[in-house]
Design a protein around this motif. Structure first.
Motif, PDB file in Angstrom:
ATOM      1  N   LEU A 148       0.824  -1.206   0.000  1.00 56.75           N
ATOM      2  CA  LEU A 148       0.000   0.000   0.000  1.00 56.75           C
ATOM      3  C   LEU A 148       0.862   1.261   0.000  1.00 56.75           C
ATOM      4  N   ALA A 149       1.969   1.223   0.722  1.00 57.43           N
ATOM      5  CA  ALA A 149       2.874   2.370   0.745  1.00 57.43           C
ATOM      6  C   ALA A 149       3.501   2.589  -0.626  1.00 57.43           C
ATOM      7  N   GLU A 150       3.857   1.501  -1.304  1.00 58.92           N
ATOM      8  CA  GLU A 150       4.432   1.607  -2.647  1.00 58.92           C
ATOM      9  C   GLU A 150       3.451   2.260  -3.612  1.00 58.92           C
ATOM     10  N   ALA A 151       2.162   2.051  -3.388  1.00 62.20           N
ATOM     11  CA  ALA A 151       1.140   2.638  -4.255  1.00 62.20           C
ATOM     12  C   ALA A 151       0.846   4.092  -3.897  1.00 62.20           C
ATOM     13  N   GLY A 152       1.554   4.616  -2.893  1.00 62.45           N
ATOM     14  CA  GLY A 152       1.420   6.033  -2.581  1.00 62.45           C
ATOM     15  C   GLY A 152       0.411   6.369  -1.511  1.00 62.45           C
ATOM     16  N   ARG A 159      -4.116   2.680   7.145  1.00 58.15           N
ATOM     17  CA  ARG A 159      -5.063   2.632   6.025  1.00 58.15           C
ATOM     18  C   ARG A 159      -5.519   1.202   5.745  1.00 58.15           C
ATOM     19  N   ALA A 160      -4.641   0.236   5.979  1.00 61.19           N
ATOM     20  CA  ALA A 160      -4.984  -1.165   5.726  1.00 61.19           C
ATOM     21  C   ALA A 160      -6.159  -1.618   6.580  1.00 61.19           C
ATOM     22  N   LYS A 161      -6.396  -0.932   7.713  1.00 59.63           N
ATOM     23  CA  LYS A 161      -7.478  -1.312   8.618  1.00 59.63           C
ATOM     24  C   LYS A 161      -8.801  -0.629   8.288  1.00 59.63           C
ATOM     25  N   GLN A 162      -8.812   0.188   7.226  1.00 60.24           N
ATOM     26  CA  GLN A 162     -10.019   0.921   6.857  1.00 60.24           C
ATOM     27  C   GLN A 162     -10.787   0.208   5.748  1.00 60.24           C
ATOM     28  N   TYR A 163     -12.053   0.620   5.586  1.00 64.61           N
ATOM     29  CA  TYR A 163     -12.920   0.070   4.544  1.00 64.61           C
ATOM     30  C   TYR A 163     -12.916   0.984   3.315  1.00 64.61           C
ATOM     31  N   GLY A 169     -11.845   8.703  -3.850  1.00 60.22           N
ATOM     32  CA  GLY A 169     -11.742   7.996  -5.122  1.00 60.22           C
ATOM     33  C   GLY A 169     -10.297   7.730  -5.515  1.00 60.22           C
ATOM     34  N   GLY A 170      -9.441   8.734  -5.315  1.00 62.88           N
ATOM     35  CA  GLY A 170      -8.032   8.555  -5.643  1.00 62.88           C
ATOM     36  C   GLY A 170      -7.360   7.518  -4.775  1.00 62.88           C
ATOM     37  N   MET A 171      -7.708   7.489  -3.488  1.00 69.20           N
ATOM     38  CA  MET A 171      -7.130   6.498  -2.581  1.00 69.20           C
ATOM     39  C   MET A 171      -7.599   5.093  -2.942  1.00 69.20           C
ATOM     40  N   LEU A 197     -11.558  10.166 -12.029  1.00 74.11           N
ATOM     41  CA  LEU A 197     -10.836  11.049 -11.123  1.00 74.11           C
ATOM     42  C   LEU A 197     -10.603  12.414 -11.750  1.00 74.11           C
ATOM     43  N   ASP A 198     -10.458  13.430 -10.886  1.00 76.27           N
ATOM     44  CA  ASP A 198     -10.174  14.755 -11.421  1.00 76.27           C
ATOM     45  C   ASP A 198      -8.736  14.800 -11.950  1.00 76.27           C
ATOM     46  N   VAL A 199      -8.448  15.834 -12.756  1.00 74.20           N
ATOM     47  CA  VAL A 199      -7.219  15.819 -13.542  1.00 74.20           C
ATOM     48  C   VAL A 199      -5.949  15.833 -12.699  1.00 74.20           C
ATOM     49  N   THR A 200      -5.948  16.530 -11.569  1.00 72.09           N
ATOM     50  CA  THR A 200      -4.725  16.572 -10.765  1.00 72.09           C
ATOM     51  C   THR A 200      -4.478  15.251 -10.055  1.00 72.09           C
ATOM     52  N   VAL A 201      -5.538  14.616  -9.539  1.00 72.79           N
ATOM     53  CA  VAL A 201      -5.395  13.293  -8.918  1.00 72.79           C
ATOM     54  C   VAL A 201      -5.012  12.270  -9.986  1.00 72.79           C
ATOM     55  N   GLN A 202      -5.621  12.402 -11.173  1.00 74.44           N
ATOM     56  CA  GLN A 202      -5.289  11.521 -12.294  1.00 74.44           C
ATOM     57  C   GLN A 202      -3.798  11.597 -12.608  1.00 74.44           C
ATOM     58  N   ARG A 203      -3.273  12.807 -12.675  1.00 74.74           N
ATOM     59  CA  ARG A 203      -1.851  12.970 -12.991  1.00 74.74           C
ATOM     60  C   ARG A 203      -0.985  12.353 -11.904  1.00 74.74           C
ATOM     61  N   GLN A 204      -1.322  12.585 -10.633  1.00 80.58           N
ATOM     62  CA  GLN A 204      -0.531  12.029  -9.537  1.00 80.58           C
ATOM     63  C   GLN A 204      -0.494  10.507  -9.598  1.00 80.58           C
ATOM     64  N   ILE A 205      -1.668   9.898  -9.848  1.00 80.22           N
ATOM     65  CA  ILE A 205      -1.740   8.438  -9.854  1.00 80.22           C
ATOM     66  C   ILE A 205      -1.004   7.866 -11.058  1.00 80.22           C
TER      67      ILE A 205
END
Length: 566
Positions: A148-152, A159-163, A169-171, A197-205
């Motif tokens: 999960l950390a490698e994926a940013g 975070r692994a303990k969350q639903y 959406g980006g997460m 996703l919106d354009v800035t989140v899209q670019r980051q991912i």
């Protein structure tokens, strides 16, 4: 990172990682077999990124999914070959395909909400992937957090303990990328991984995905309808149309010199590659007939010209925190803007910027905490009873999801007739005539009225949503991400339709979107929002030519492929 800038060594004698030769895919239906893909071909070398581009129904996802044995139960490979690292897996056993999935071929699907199990924690879903591929050992908890950390994802162990519903959406998309790359596959199939996703989140991912796959040496098969994004992110592009490959080659060459008429249409329709302002054909004709050299000064807008006036608008939500305590969240903070009658105002910003909350208050679906919204000089927040009912007749919405905004139990006639009946307009005969006229206005045949939403494409459904919005002859239409769920060709058709309707009917649009490329085509004025506040506003030309805020500049820079034709 632009994938076209990669320095990927390529040995001519190297075995292709994936090779599809003359592929044919057939679906067995109640009306007989349907050929979904014919004579498709593509080659991916180790470490290479190849994009398949085409509109909905072109066969791009079907072609890609055949390589991982994920065709629907009624689908089958009826011809050609699929070779993975030289091995013919066209008709491989289920056991062999399962061995390849995850370990050798990973997958990042399109919709993160429907592809993550809502009742399982994120970490458990990553662990299941590792377990299915024989990689879940005693230290699996550490490995899940590492993936999960490698994926940013920040604070990955927590975070692994969350639903899934606790992620943005980006997460959620990052979690799917983590799952897809968890077992270090040699090939990753990314099916529209950022379309929602919106354009800035899209670019980051996409930047992060590029970095990860480069470090791992993973090849990527990217499926997208956006030719600009494909050319920016892939070395090679394969264009599909009606189940066939019509053009393929180096990404920038395809973008700058498209040969096939369909590819040319994709380039011309992609908003990220266009700098043109949409005009109806009548406007274009009238413009060419203007030969008089006299320059007429534009009249200064008065208060009467502004159909919408938003003043110091604020919306605070109560958010339940730890131990049941509530805290205030200011979703909209002191927002003001005016919309001139007969024009289009775009409200732009990332997810969570507050733009859709403004739209809901403008529709009187939410009550402001402070400030007011005036429609035609009347404060919307004070409307009650018949006055509110009359207001709803004059202001209509078009929502983002054409699949969710139409009742699947109502046929198209009843869908469009419903607002007429609610407002007691006409009798059954006149309403039927009105429905026929509305269908004609949105370029849909009259026979469509007897069909149901599930029998229509996404673009056709959105045309029906537009027809329904027009039924009451509104003055203002609020479009909340009205074209973001559509592929570029259908998107262009809907945007052109909206432009023509505005000219014919004198409509005013409040256009909510995260996509500045679309804004450039449709809007007269732009209001940019960030974290609930207006950070910049002006004419569309001003905002694009000379943005004063770094946030706006970031939004502009995030438009995929915008600089590739320079």
């Amino acid at each position: 990172m632009n994938v076209n800038e990669r320095n990927t060594p390529m040995n001519d004698a190297e075995t292709p990682l994936l090779e599809i030769r003359d592929l044919a895919i057939t679906f067995d239906t109640s009306n007989g077999p349907v050929n979904a893909v014919r004579n498709a071909h593509l080659t991916i070398m180790p470490g290479e990124t190849v994009a398949i581009v085409g509109e909905s129904g072109s066969g791009k996802s079907t072609t890609a999914l055949s390589a991982i044995g994920l065709l629907p139960s009624n689908g089958r490979v009826s011809g050609g070959q699929i070779l993975f690292d030289g091995e013919d897996i066209t008709h491989a056993s289920e056991k062999r395909i399962i061995e390849l999935r995850g370990n050798s071929i990973g997958m990042v699907p399109q919709d993160p909400m429907s592809n993550l199990n809502p009742v399982w924690k994120i970490g458990f879903q990553v662990k299941e992937t590792l377990k299915a591929n024989g990689l879940a050992g005693a230290n699996s908890k550490d490995r899940v957090a590492e993936v999960l950390a490698e994926a940013g994802l920040p604070d990955a162990a927590a975070r692994a303990k969350q639903y899934p519903h606790e992620f943005s959406g980006g997460m959620r998309q990052r979690a799917l990328i983590a799952i897809g790359l968890a077992c270090r596959p040699r090939l990753l199939i990314a099916d529209e991984p950022t379309s929602a996703l919106d354009v800035t989140v899209q670019r980051q991912i996409l930047d992060h995905l590029d970095t990860m796959t480069t470090e791992l040496g993973t090849a990527v098969l990217l499926i997208t309808h956006d030719l600009g994004l494909a050319a920016e992110r892939a070395e090679k592009v394969v264009v599909m149309y009606k189940g066939q490959v019509v053009e393929s080659g180096p990404a920038l060459e395809i973008l700058r010199n498209p040969q096939h008429p369909y590819t040319q249409r994709l380039v011309n329709s992609a908003p990220s590659l266009s700098s043109r302002r949409l005009q109806s054909e009548k406007s274009k004709t009238a413009e060419t007939q203007l030969t008089k050299p006299a320059v007429v000064a534009a009249p200064v807008a008065t208060a009467d010209d502004h159909i919408v006036q938003v003043s110091n608008l604020t919306k605070v939500f109560k958010i339940r925190g730890a131990l049941g305590k509530s805290t205030d969240f200011k979703a909209v903070d002191d927002v003001s803007f005016d919309v001139k009658r007969g024009t289009t105002m775009a409200i732009v910003g990332e997810s969570g910027s507050g733009k859709s909350t403004v739209a809901q208050m403008a529709l009187s679906l939410l009550t402001p905490t402070e400030g007011n919204i005036k429609f035609d000089g009347v404060d919307v927040t004070s409307l009650r009873g018949k006055a509110l009912f009359d207001f709803r007749r004059r202001v209509q919405p078009i929502f983002q999801d054409p699949y969710g905004s139409l009742d699947p139990m109502l046929n198209i006639y009843r869908t469009i007739e419903e607002p007429l009946k609610i407002h007691k307009i006409g009798d059954s005969k006149s309403r039927e005539k009105k429905v026929r006229e509305l269908l004609d206005q949105v370029s849909m045949p009259a026979a469509t009225m007897h069909r149901y939403p599930n029998e229509l494409s996404g673009g056709q459904r959105q045309r029906i949503a537009i027809a329904r919005a027009l039924a009451l002859n509104p003055d203002l239409i609020i479009c909340d991400e009205a074209v973001s769920a559509l592929d570029v060709l259908v998107q262009a058709q809907v945007l052109n339709l909206l432009a023509e309707l505005q000219e014919d009917l004198g409509l005013t649009y409040l256009f909510i979107t995260h996509d500045l490329a679309v804004v450039r085509q449709i809007a007269d004025n732009v209001t940019v929002m960030q974290k609930g506040r207006v950070v910049e506003s002006g004419t569309t030309d001003e905002i694009f030519a000379n943005p004063s805020q770094s946030y706006t500049q970031d939004l502009l820079n995030a438009i995929p492929g915008a600089t590739l034709l320079a």
